[in-house]
Design a protein around this motif. Structure first.
Motif, mmCIF file in Angstrom:
data_model
loop_
_atom_site.group_PDB
_atom_site.id
_atom_site.type_symbol
_atom_site.label_atom_id
_atom_site.label_comp_id
_atom_site.label_asym_id
_atom_site.label_seq_id
_atom_site.Cartn_x
_atom_site.Cartn_y
_atom_site.Cartn_z
ATOM 1 N N GLU A 73 -8.629 4.632 -5.442
ATOM 2 C CA GLU A 73 -7.397 4.325 -4.724
ATOM 3 C C GLU A 73 -7.464 4.811 -3.283
ATOM 4 N N ARG A 86 -7.136 2.321 -0.047
ATOM 5 C CA ARG A 86 -6.116 2.544 0.991
ATOM 6 C C ARG A 86 -6.773 2.678 2.363
ATOM 7 N N ALA A 131 -7.895 -0.768 3.581
ATOM 8 C CA ALA A 131 -6.749 -1.568 4.003
ATOM 9 C C ALA A 131 -6.212 -1.079 5.337
ATOM 10 N N ASP A 167 -5.323 -4.095 -8.850
ATOM 11 C CA ASP A 167 -4.226 -3.721 -7.956
ATOM 12 C C ASP A 167 -4.749 -3.223 -6.615
ATOM 13 N N ARG A 211 -4.275 -4.726 -2.667
ATOM 14 C CA ARG A 211 -3.928 -3.860 -1.535
ATOM 15 C C ARG A 211 -4.897 -4.083 -0.373
ATOM 16 N N ARG A 234 -4.086 -7.470 1.530
ATOM 17 C CA ARG A 234 -2.774 -7.697 2.138
ATOM 18 C C ARG A 234 -2.776 -7.753 3.662
ATOM 19 N N ASP A 245 6.828 -6.909 -5.718
ATOM 20 C CA ASP A 245 5.705 -5.977 -5.665
ATOM 21 C C ASP A 245 5.587 -5.217 -6.985
ATOM 22 N N THR A 258 2.304 -5.554 -9.206
ATOM 23 C CA THR A 258 1.557 -4.315 -9.419
ATOM 24 C C THR A 258 1.380 -4.025 -10.901
ATOM 25 N N ASP A 314 7.113 -2.925 1.148
ATOM 26 C CA ASP A 314 6.511 -2.912 -0.180
ATOM 27 C C ASP A 314 6.716 -1.537 -0.809
ATOM 28 N N ASP A 351 4.581 0.688 -1.275
ATOM 29 C CA ASP A 351 3.788 1.701 -0.585
ATOM 30 C C ASP A 351 4.352 2.070 0.770
ATOM 31 N N THR A 380 3.760 0.536 3.502
ATOM 32 C CA THR A 380 2.495 0.485 4.236
ATOM 33 C C THR A 380 2.706 0.652 5.735
#
Length: 592
Positions: free
Chosen positions: A25, A29, A32, A93, A97, A100, A321, A325, A584, A586, A588
């Motif tokens: 994860e 992240r 992204a 998932d 991410r 996106r 979302d 998710t 979302d 997160d 973001t």
């Protein structure tokens, strides 16, 4: 298709981005965030990757060359290659991410430059032998593209429609015939994954899948058809292909002869879920435009007439979302049981987004259709792009084809009878297994989302006496459970005619009701799974508003919104807009 992977699979696992599950994860992240930064401020007129440049490319009906070059430099195609073969794909998932940042700016670019390769190669990861897997990995990691040539899954319940036929050839293998007029990247793909009829009899063993190198087609056996111009996704390259007796060697077969329909059903649940997970980011851009329109030039608060559409769409995007998710996490955590959830989510999310765009159009007015204005014109492009994007994945009818035949069985054996799913399904930051296409199921498996809905309602039941937002949430949860009970009674009376029920509109409506219940279960599960790190998501206001809107669509009793509910959601929306944060789960951090 040429090239080989130089490292063994074991070495690829050790060196692949993400390493052990605990780091997957964080790595996703980081990738992204890096891509978001590289793509830059979408509203900066001079940004070669900004909305103005992307709108201009759309107007010229060409892919944006500078942005495609950037994605190639970043090795974006590695996102679609499993880590075991040297790529970056671990969990579904996390894949969404990582995609996106591109979809937030341009759906056509996301399809044309990348995600179509994922659609195509899923069959290889699900059933291809090691040689085919290594070849595909080398192709994508080397910057190549793949495209998918399948029967018309996207437009009707025609999973067995035979646009391509592969007939046995003298001396072994097959010869491929047929045509398809609209194939994304047909003219520039380095690999064609073809779903072709190999058995004249109708049935689940009628089709097979072949992985073909277009450069190896003998002269006169494959013909490129002219480009097709579409109303949306104008920068994507759609054209046709016709096969006139192309030799298809036996070693190009993916899986076994007759595995095509099963492979489509297995892989398309990934495609459906990923699509839902990324197109929500495109709608996020339009919502930011609407907030800009409602706040620019005003010294005071947002005009009251815009409170409902702005907060409603924000709540819907959080709900979408949550649904996507949950479906994406289920592909790894509950791979044998995720197919119905994925179909239900794909059934609901596009409809919500279409309705949301209509609401935002009222806020934006004519500015939303001005492609000379990167601050506001994203509405026009997304309204045109979303319907055409349906050419790349299973549409509503094929989602019904998954859901409807199972409703009676679920009503008789699963609803209110099985245990809830593991809490990790809804818990942010939970370590989950990697996506493995080979383990995905296509039938049976019960209904973990219905069990989750019933469990959430039971835990919230005491809150009805508390009143306020918790009381409203408890009432909404119970209303959805009551609807599930009513749906169970109706579905128990369905004839045992399986997919033939798709011809009955009254039966198809049941998939509507069921899918909205899955959406409600996802919202409740995600809200319950919060650990308090984000105070806004831990507060019930967004969930109450999201469930109220789902309930209104379903026609269940919806309590009045508690005092302060809309204000809390609006305040958070304005805060995110002014802080450069996405709408979302997160929140973001967006490039500015």
């Amino acid at each position: 298709m040429t090239g080989t992977v130089q490292t063994a699979a074991a070495a690829a696992v050790a060196s692949a981005p993400g390493g052990p599950p605990g780091r997957w994860e964080a790595d996703a992240r980081a990738r992204a965030a890096r891509l978001e930064t590289l793509l830059g401020d979408p509203y900066e007129p001079a940004n070669p990757h900004g909305l103005r440049a992307l709108f201009d490319a759309d107007g010229r009906r060409t892919p944006p060359p500078e942005t495609e070059a950037l994605l190639d430099e970043e090795g974006w195609a590695a996102e679609f290659v499993p880590a075991a073969y040297g790529g970056r794909l671990t969990r579904a998932d996390l894949l969404a991410r990582a995609l996106r940042p591109v979809f937030r700016r341009d759906v056509a670019l996301g399809f044309g430059h990348g995600i179509t390769s994922m659609f195509a190669t899923g069959a290889v990861w699900a059933a291809g032998d090691e040689r085919l897997r290594h070849e595909v990995a080398a192709l994508l990691l080397g910057g190549g593209r793949a495209t998918i040539l399948h029967h018309e899954l996207a437009h009707a319940n025609a999973i067995l429609r035979d646009e391509f036929t592969a007939r046995p050839a003298p001396g072994g293998g097959h010869r491929l015939y047929g045509r398809k007029d609209v194939v994304i990247n047909a003219s520039r793909a380095d690999a064609h994954v073809v779903y072709a009829r190999t058995d004249a009899a109708r049935g689940p063993r009628s089709h097979s899948v072949f992985l073909l190198d277009p450069a190896r087609a003998a002269p006169g056996t494959m013909r490129h058809l002219p480009r097709v111009e579409t109303s949306g996704m104008r920068g994507a390259l759609f054209s046709g292909l016709e096969f006139e007796g192309r030799d298809v060697p036996g070693d190009t077969l993916v899986g076994g002869l007759g595995d095509g329909v099963a492979l489509a059903l297995r892989t398309f649940q990934v495609n459906r879920s990923v699509i839902c997970g990324v197109v929500t980011a495109a709608a996020d851009t339009v919502l930011h435009s609407a907030v800009r329109a409602a706040t620019t030039g005003r010294c005071g608060p947002v005009a009251r007439r815009w409170h409902k559409p702005l907060t409603g769409v924000f709540a819907d995007l959080l709900a979408c979302d949550a649904m996507a998710t949950v479906a994406l996490r289920a592909l790894g955590l509950l791979p044998g049981r995720a197919h119905v959830c994925a179909a239900a989510v794909k059934y609901v999310v596009p409809d919500l987004l279409r309705e949301d765009l209509e609401e935002l159009a009222a806020v934006l007015g004519g500015r939303g259709y001005d492609l000379d204005s990167p601050e506001y014109g994203a509405l026009d492009k997304l309204v045109r792009d979303l319907p055409v994007a349906g050419l790349g994945h299973a549409g509503t009818a094929s989602c019904q084809a998954v859901i409807v035949p199972q409703l009676r069985t679920l009503a008789e054996t699963a609803w209110f009878a099985e245990e809830e799913p593991p809490p990790e399904l809804f818990r942010p930051g939970a370590e989950l297994p990697a996506l493995d296409y080979r383990t995905l199921g296509i039938a049976g498996g019960g209904d973990f989302m219905a069990a989750s809905l019933a469990g959430s309602a039971a835990r919230l039941a005491a809150g009805r006496a508390v009143g306020g937002q918790i009381g409203a949430l408890a009432e909404l949860a119970e209303a959805f459970v009551a609807e599930l009970r009513a749906l169970r009674e109706t579905c128990r009376t369905l004839p045992a005619y399986g997919s033939r029920g798709l011809a009955d509109p009254a039966v198809c409506v049941l998939s509507d009701r069921y899918s909205l219940l899955v959406g409600a279960a996802a919202v409740l599960g995600v809200w319950e799974g919060q650990d308090g790190t984000d105070p806004f998501l831990a507060d019930p206001a967004w969930a109450v508003l999201a469930l109220s809107r789902l309930g209104a669509r379903l026609g269940v009793p919806v309590p009045d919104l508690p005092d302060g509910c809309v204000r809390q959601v609006l305040d958070e929306l304005i805060r995110r807009y002014r802080s450069g944060l996405g709408c979302d789960l997160d929140a973001t951090v967006l490039a500015q």
